[in-house]
Design an enzyme around this catalytic site. Structure first.
Site, PDB file in Angstrom:
ATOM      1  N   LYS A 224       0.837  -1.211   0.000  1.00  0.00           N
ATOM      2  CA  LYS A 224       0.000   0.000   0.000  1.00  0.00           C
ATOM      3  C   LYS A 224       0.870   1.258   0.000  1.00  0.00           C
ATOM      4  CE  LYS A 224      -2.121  -1.102   3.861  1.00  0.00           C
ATOM      5  NZ  LYS A 224      -1.466  -2.412   4.119  1.00  0.00           N
TER       6      LYS A 224
ATOM      7  N   ARG B  74     -10.444   0.218   8.494  1.00  0.00           N
ATOM      8  CA  ARG B  74      -9.940  -1.120   8.776  1.00  0.00           C
ATOM      9  C   ARG B  74     -10.946  -1.991   9.485  1.00  0.00           C
ATOM     10  NH1 ARG B  74      -3.987   0.173   8.601  1.00  0.00           N
ATOM     11  NH2 ARG B  74      -3.055  -1.808   9.081  1.00  0.00           N
TER      12      ARG B  74
ATOM     13  N   ARG C 185      11.509  -5.358   5.461  1.00  0.00           N
ATOM     14  CA  ARG C 185      11.279  -3.951   5.096  1.00  0.00           C
ATOM     15  C   ARG C 185      12.249  -3.015   5.830  1.00  0.00           C
ATOM     16  NH1 ARG C 185       5.407  -1.880   5.496  1.00  0.00           N
ATOM     17  NH2 ARG C 185       5.534  -3.003   7.460  1.00  0.00           N
TER      18      ARG C 185
ATOM     19  N   ARG D 265      10.776  -0.986  11.278  1.00  0.00           N
ATOM     20  CA  ARG D 265       9.614  -0.649  12.103  1.00  0.00           C
ATOM     21  C   ARG D 265       9.505  -1.613  13.280  1.00  0.00           C
ATOM     22  NH1 ARG D 265       4.416   0.194   8.262  1.00  0.00           N
ATOM     23  NH2 ARG D 265       3.455  -1.108   9.863  1.00  0.00           N
TER      24      ARG D 265
ATOM     25  N   ARG E 295      -0.949  -9.036  12.970  1.00  0.00           N
ATOM     26  CA  ARG E 295      -1.534  -8.026  12.065  1.00  0.00           C
ATOM     27  C   ARG E 295      -2.298  -8.707  10.934  1.00  0.00           C
ATOM     28  NH1 ARG E 295       3.926  -5.241  10.992  1.00  0.00           N
ATOM     29  NH2 ARG E 295       2.915  -4.247   9.217  1.00  0.00           N
TER      30      ARG E 295
HETATM   31  P1  AP5 Z   1       4.770  -1.590   1.950  1.00  0.00           P
HETATM   32  O1  AP5 Z   1       4.475  -0.779   0.742  1.00  0.00           O
HETATM   33  O2  AP5 Z   1       5.440  -0.925   3.079  1.00  0.00           O
HETATM   34  O3  AP5 Z   1       3.425  -2.353   2.432  1.00  0.00           O
HETATM   35  P2  AP5 Z   1       2.115  -1.833   3.148  1.00  0.00           P
HETATM   36  O4  AP5 Z   1       0.962  -2.452   2.465  1.00  0.00           O
HETATM   37  O5  AP5 Z   1       2.131  -0.353   3.264  1.00  0.00           O
HETATM   38  O6  AP5 Z   1       2.296  -2.558   4.549  1.00  0.00           O
HETATM   39  P3  AP5 Z   1       2.177  -2.009   6.037  1.00  0.00           P
HETATM   40  O7  AP5 Z   1       2.930  -2.990   6.887  1.00  0.00           O
HETATM   41  O8  AP5 Z   1       2.563  -0.574   6.113  1.00  0.00           O
HETATM   42  O9  AP5 Z   1       0.670  -2.181   6.308  1.00  0.00           O
HETATM   43  P4  AP5 Z   1       0.006  -2.201   7.658  1.00  0.00           P
HETATM   44  O10 AP5 Z   1      -1.417  -2.135   7.242  1.00  0.00           O
HETATM   45  O11 AP5 Z   1       0.387  -3.313   8.542  1.00  0.00           O
HETATM   46  O12 AP5 Z   1       0.643  -0.945   8.412  1.00  0.00           O
HETATM   47  P5  AP5 Z   1       0.085   0.498   8.760  1.00  0.00           P
HETATM   48  O13 AP5 Z   1       1.235   1.396   8.836  1.00  0.00           O
HETATM   49  O14 AP5 Z   1      -1.046   0.828   7.882  1.00  0.00           O
HETATM   50  O15 AP5 Z   1       5.612  -2.879   1.467  1.00  0.00           O
HETATM   51  C1  AP5 Z   1       6.067  -3.855   2.386  1.00  0.00           C
HETATM   52  C2  AP5 Z   1       7.459  -4.348   1.977  1.00  0.00           C
HETATM   53  O16 AP5 Z   1       7.358  -5.085   0.749  1.00  0.00           O
HETATM   54  C3  AP5 Z   1       8.476  -3.227   1.719  1.00  0.00           C
HETATM   55  O17 AP5 Z   1       9.731  -3.663   2.151  1.00  0.00           O
HETATM   56  C4  AP5 Z   1       8.466  -3.059   0.185  1.00  0.00           C
HETATM   57  O18 AP5 Z   1       9.702  -2.601  -0.305  1.00  0.00           O
HETATM   58  C5  AP5 Z   1       8.153  -4.479  -0.282  1.00  0.00           C
HETATM   59  N1  AP5 Z   1       7.332  -4.527  -1.511  1.00  0.00           N
HETATM   60  C6  AP5 Z   1       6.290  -3.710  -1.827  1.00  0.00           C
HETATM   61  N2  AP5 Z   1       5.764  -4.059  -3.014  1.00  0.00           N
HETATM   62  C7  AP5 Z   1       6.477  -5.134  -3.456  1.00  0.00           C
HETATM   63  C8  AP5 Z   1       6.412  -5.960  -4.634  1.00  0.00           C
HETATM   64  N3  AP5 Z   1       5.481  -5.743  -5.589  1.00  0.00           N
HETATM   65  N4  AP5 Z   1       7.292  -6.973  -4.739  1.00  0.00           N
HETATM   66  C9  AP5 Z   1       8.232  -7.206  -3.765  1.00  0.00           C
HETATM   67  N5  AP5 Z   1       8.344  -6.459  -2.651  1.00  0.00           N
HETATM   68  C10 AP5 Z   1       7.477  -5.420  -2.489  1.00  0.00           C
HETATM   69  O19 AP5 Z   1      -0.495   0.254  10.226  1.00  0.00           O
HETATM   70  C11 AP5 Z   1       0.373  -0.043  11.307  1.00  0.00           C
HETATM   71  C12 AP5 Z   1      -0.432  -0.101  12.604  1.00  0.00           C
HETATM   72  O20 AP5 Z   1      -1.041   1.171  12.860  1.00  0.00           O
HETATM   73  C13 AP5 Z   1      -1.598  -1.092  12.620  1.00  0.00           C
HETATM   74  O21 AP5 Z   1      -1.170  -2.402  12.955  1.00  0.00           O
HETATM   75  C14 AP5 Z   1      -2.498  -0.465  13.683  1.00  0.00           C
HETATM   76  O22 AP5 Z   1      -2.009  -0.750  14.961  1.00  0.00           O
HETATM   77  C15 AP5 Z   1      -2.329   1.026  13.432  1.00  0.00           C
HETATM   78  N6  AP5 Z   1      -3.336   1.528  12.481  1.00  0.00           N
HETATM   79  C16 AP5 Z   1      -3.111   2.032  11.228  1.00  0.00           C
HETATM   80  N7  AP5 Z   1      -4.274   2.371  10.630  1.00  0.00           N
HETATM   81  C17 AP5 Z   1      -5.266   2.074  11.518  1.00  0.00           C
HETATM   82  C18 AP5 Z   1      -6.691   2.173  11.483  1.00  0.00           C
HETATM   83  N8  AP5 Z   1      -7.350   2.626  10.391  1.00  0.00           N
HETATM   84  N9  AP5 Z   1      -7.382   1.759  12.581  1.00  0.00           N
HETATM   85  C19 AP5 Z   1      -6.745   1.294  13.675  1.00  0.00           C
HETATM   86  N10 AP5 Z   1      -5.411   1.162  13.763  1.00  0.00           N
HETATM   87  C20 AP5 Z   1      -4.669   1.546  12.706  1.00  0.00           C
HETATM   88 MG    MG Z   2       2.162   1.030   4.844  1.00  0.00          MG
END
Ligand code: AP5
Ligand code: MG
Ligand code: ZN
Length: 218
Positions: A16, A92, A131, A164, A175
């Site tokens: 994402k 979410r 990552r 992270r 997660r």
């Molecule tokens: P990356 O692009 O970083 O993936 P992502 O989908 O953004 O993954 P996240 O881990 O950020 O998602 P998340 O939903 O767990 O975290 P968030 O910060 O939203 O890519 C991942 C890796 O793969 C990277 O190393 C990249 O280089 C690699 N990659 C990407 N594309 C690739 C490809 N095509 N091929 C190969 N490699 C690739 O949330 C974190 C925490 O915040 C949650 O757990 C929760 O506690 C809180 N939170 C956030 N939003 C909410 C909400 N709405 N409600 C409640 N709590 C929330």
């Molecule tokens: Mg992300």
């Protein structure tokens, strides 16, 4: 080009954040990542950051009362109005999706598309564990799949790369399970409205983006 109002909804590690950077560049929208907003609050030591941290470390969702408020405030700003937006990682759960409906109705906005990037769980775990993120500009890398030119250093700004805190195997597994129980049901919610755009995320970053662009159009 018409202003876009988008959601991205894939599981943790689906790409994402990586694709958000491409989408922002191509469509000029504001990137609103609730995860990034919480990480910045943690870095600044705010009360909200302290609260969010206690949930994020376990891979649990931060309470809706906090999350909905920050999204509402952010969406009401002028840049979202003028440039459109990409909400990354919100909503979410179903309550957040209903809250978002209310916020959008108040602002008189309609969604154009909900992007679902899907990838198998075993691949997601490896993506999450490998990552690396730039401390300075937030650019995202992977030690194997998306290497920086110099280990530990950001290509774009020379900043230091870090891991992270929630990118351990154990937290990542939690997660993923929170995603499948609370977030995945939203896909049907948006599919029923004809907004869902399904993308195969298990392809090269450039190919994933080409598919997204193809589906979103100009
Ligand atoms: P990356 O692009 O970083 O993936 P992502 O989908 O953004 O993954 P996240 O881990 O950020 O998602 P998340 O939903 O767990 O975290 P968030 O910060 O939203 O890519 C991942 C890796 O793969 C990277 O190393 C990249 O280089 C690699 N990659 C990407 N594309 C690739 C490809 N095509 N091929 C190969 N490699 C690739 O949330 C974190 C925490 O915040 C949650 O757990 C929760 O506690 C809180 N939170 C956030 N939003 C909410 C909400 N709405 N409600 C409640 N709590 C929330
Ligand atoms: Mg992300
Ligand atoms: Zn950087």
């Amino acid at each position: 080009m018409k202003t876009k109002r988008l959601l991205s909804m894939g599981p943790p590690g689906a790409g994402k954040g990586t694709q958000a950077a491409n989408i922002v560049e191509a469509y000029g929208v504001c990137h609103i990542s609730t995860g990034d907003m919480f990480r910045s609050a943690i870095k600044n030591g705010t009360a909200m950051g302290k609260l969010a941290q206690s949930y994020m470390e376990k891979g649990e969702l931060v309470p809706d009362s906090v999350t909905v408020g920050i999204v509402k405030e952010r969406l009401a700003l002028d840049d979202c109005k003028n440039q459109g937006f990409l909400l990354d990682g919100f909503p979410r759960n179903l309550d957040q999706a209903h809250a978002l409906d209310t916020i959008l109705a108040e602002l008189n906005y309609n969604l154009d598309a909900v992007i679902d990037v899907s990838v198998e769980n075993e691949i997601l775990i490896n993506r999450i564990i490998g990552r690396r993120i730039c401390r300075n500009c937030g650019a995202t890398y992977h030690i194997e799949f998306n290497k920086p030119k110099t280990e530990g250093v950001c290509d774009s700004c020379g900043g230091e790369l870090y891991v992270r805190k929630d990118d351990t195997r154990e937290t990542a597994e939690n997660r993923l399970s929170v995603y499948s129980s609370q977030t995945q049901p939203l896909l049907d919610f948006y599919k029923g409205r004809g907004l869902l755009v399904s993308i195969n995320g298990d392809q090269a970053v450039e190919k994933v983006f080409a598919d997204i662009k193809n589906q979103l159009g100009e």
